[in-house]
Design an enzyme around this catalytic site. Structure first.
Site, short mmCIF file in Angstrom:
data_model
loop_
_atom_site.label_atom_id
_atom_site.label_comp_id
_atom_site.label_asym_id
_atom_site.label_seq_id
_atom_site.Cartn_x
_atom_site.Cartn_y
_atom_site.Cartn_z
N ASP A 78 0.84 -1.21 0.00
CA ASP A 78 0.00 0.00 0.00
C ASP A 78 0.87 1.25 0.00
O ASP A 78 2.06 1.20 0.30
CB ASP A 78 -0.92 0.02 1.23
CG ASP A 78 -0.17 0.12 2.54
OD1 ASP A 78 0.82 -0.62 2.71
OD2 ASP A 78 -0.54 0.95 3.39
N GLU A 139 0.07 -0.90 5.63
CA GLU A 139 1.17 -0.55 6.53
C GLU A 139 1.08 0.91 6.92
O GLU A 139 1.34 1.29 8.05
CB GLU A 139 2.51 -0.84 5.84
CG GLU A 139 3.73 -0.78 6.76
CD GLU A 139 4.38 0.60 6.87
OE1 GLU A 139 5.26 0.77 7.71
OE2 GLU A 139 3.99 1.53 6.11
ZN LIG Z 1 6.89 2.38 3.86
#
Ligand SMILES: [Zn+2]
Length: 377
Positions: A78, A139
Site C-alpha cells: 500500500d 502498513e
Molecule cells: Zn513504507
C-alpha cells in the site's frame, strides 16, 4: 550482475498501479502473478476482511537451493495518498511523479529490489536458503496488515524489511510509542453573565500543557501534543477539551516516565481547578485513554542478520551503517513475533510527499547488497 533496465521497468510498472491503503487488490494481483512467474508458491492470508482491505497479506515462498533456515524478505504494497492516477516519470535516472500524486517508491522501490534480487539469484545460480517474501497491506495506516498477519504460516526467524530511505543502511532499533487521548472536563457557564460559575477546560488543559516537557526529551525519547479540540462558542466557558498526544522512546522505562510526567501535569492542574457555586464545590476532571501503538524493536549488533549485512558491505567494498530510527514499521511487528528483522534503506527519498523520488542507481545498489546478504544467509 543487476539488470538496470529490468529493475527500472519493474519499478515503473508497479508505480503505475495505484494502491492506496485498503485498495490494494490490483497491485496484489500483479505481485501474485509476478512472484509465481519467478517460481514462488503464492498465497494470501485472511487479514483483508478483518481490517477492511481489498486484499490480505501476500506470502510468496521460494524453495532453497541449499540447506538452511528460511530467510524473510518483506515490504508493503500500500501507499499513502494522493495516489490517484500515479504516473512515474524517469528523468536523468531519477523517478518522480508528475507532481500531483505521490510516487509510491515507499514501498515499491523495495518490492522492485526484492524481485530483481530473486531474478539475479536464479540467473546466476547463486545458492540460497528458502525465502519467504511477505508483502503486507495497510502498513501506512498503522501497520494494520502486519498486525493481522497469520504468523503461523511463516517459518523464518530472521529477515529484512526494505522500507526506509537512504542506501547501505540498516535500522536495528525503533521506538515504542504511546498514543493518548485526554479529555479535560471543566464546568460550563455564560462567559459574560456569570463567569465565576464556570471552570474553563481549555485553561486547565493549557496550564498543564505549559508545564509539560515536550519535543525531544533526550536522544531516545520524544513527546508531542498534536491536537487540541474543544469549546463551543466565544461566550461560553468551555466544559470540555480533548488533547491528542504521543510519546515515543527506544527505552521502555523512559516511555513510561515521560507518559507519567505528562499525566501528572494534567492531574495537578485538574486537582487545582475547584470553585464553589451556591456552597457546593465544583471540580474539573479528567478522562484518559492510552494505547501502546506499536512494540519496540531492538536487534542486537551481534545478530545473524546484522552479521550478513556487514559482510555484504565488506564484500561490495562499501561502508554500511547500522542506525536507530524514529518511526514504527512492520519490522516492529515481525520482531515482536520472533522474526529478527532489520529495515534496509531502499533508496526512496522525500516519502509521503508529491516530491517523492528514487534513483535507478540507488535501486541497483540496494539490490546488490540484498543479493550479497541472501548469498550469506
Ligand atoms: Zn513504507
Amino acid at each position: 550482475m543487476i539488470n538496470r533496465q529490468r529493475i527500472s521497468d519493474e519499478f515503473a510498472r508497479q508505480a503505475s498501479i495505484d494502491s492506496p491503503s485498503f485498495k490494494e487488490s490490483k497491485i496484489a494481483d500483479y505481485l501474485a502473478d509476478r512472484f509465481k512467474q519467478l517460481g514462488a508458491e503464492v498465497e494470501f492470508d485472511e487479514a483483508g476482511p478483518v481490517i477492511g482491505s481489498e486484499s490480505g497479506n501476500m506470502i510468496a515462498r521460494f524453495p532453497g537451493s541449499k540447506e538452511g533456515a528460511p530467510f524473510m524478505l518483506s515490504g508493503h504494497m500500500d501507499t499513502v495518498t494522493p495516489a490517484d492516477g500515479v504516473v512515474p516519470i524517469l528523468v536523468d535516472g531519477v523517478f518522480r511523479s508528475k507532481g500531483e500524486t505521490i510516487l509510491g517508491a515507499d514501498d515499491k522501490a523495495g518490492l522492485a529490489e526484492i524481485i530483481e534480487a530473486i531474478e539475479v539469484l536464479e540467473e546466476q545460480n547463486i545458492p540460497h536458503v528458502p525465502l519467504e517474501v511477505i508483502i503486507t497491506v495497510c502498513e501506512e495506516i498503522g501497520l494494520l496488515g502486519a498486525k493481522q498477519l497469520d504468523f503461523t504460516k511463516l517459518k523464518s526467524k530472521w529477515g529484512v524489511a526494505l522500507d526506509t530511505s537512504g542506501i547501505n543502511r540498516a535500522i536495528n532499533s525503533a521506538p515504542a510509542a504511546n498514543r493518548m487521548t485526554i479529555e479535560v472536563f471543566g464546568h460550563e457557564a455564560h462567559a459574560g453573565v456569570e463567569p465565576e460559575k464556570g471552570i474553563s477546560a481549555i485553561q486547565v488543559a493549557a496550564k498543564a500543557v505549559a508545564k509539560m516537557k515536550l519535543g525531544r526529551i533526550d536522544e531516545e525519547t520524544t513527546a508531542n501534543i498534536g491536537v487540541v479540540e474543544g469549546g463551543l462558542a466565544a461566550n461560553i466557558i468551555p466544559k470540555q477539551v480533548t488533547l491528542k498526544a504521543e510519546v515515543r522512546s527506544h527505552n521502555p522505562e523512559k516511555l513510561r516516565q515521560q507518559t507519567e510526567h505528562m499525566l501528572k501535569c494534567l492531574e495537578e492542574e485538574v486537582a487545582a481547578a475547584v470553585i464553589e457555586v451556591n456552597g457546593k464545590p465544583i471540580r474539573a476532571s479528567l478522562a484518559l485513554q492510552i494505547q501502546d501503538d506499536y512494540p519496540m524493536m531492538h536487534v542486537p549488533f551481534n545478530a545473524s542478520v546484522l552479521r550478513i549485512f556487514k559482510e555484504a558491505g565488506v564484500a561490495l567494498d562499501r561502508p554500511v551503517a547500522i542506525q536507530a530510527a524514529g518511526g514504527g514499521s512492520d519490522a516492529n511487528i515481525f520482531n515482536e513475533h520472533g522474526i529478527e528483522t532489520v529495515i534496509l534503506g531502499s533508496g526512496m527519498e522525500k516519502v509521503h510527499s508529491v516530491h517523492e523520488e528514487v534513483s535507478v542507481d540507488d535501486m541497483v545498489q540496494v539490490t546488490e547488497l540484498l543479493v550479497e546478504m541472501i548469498r550469506r544467509a
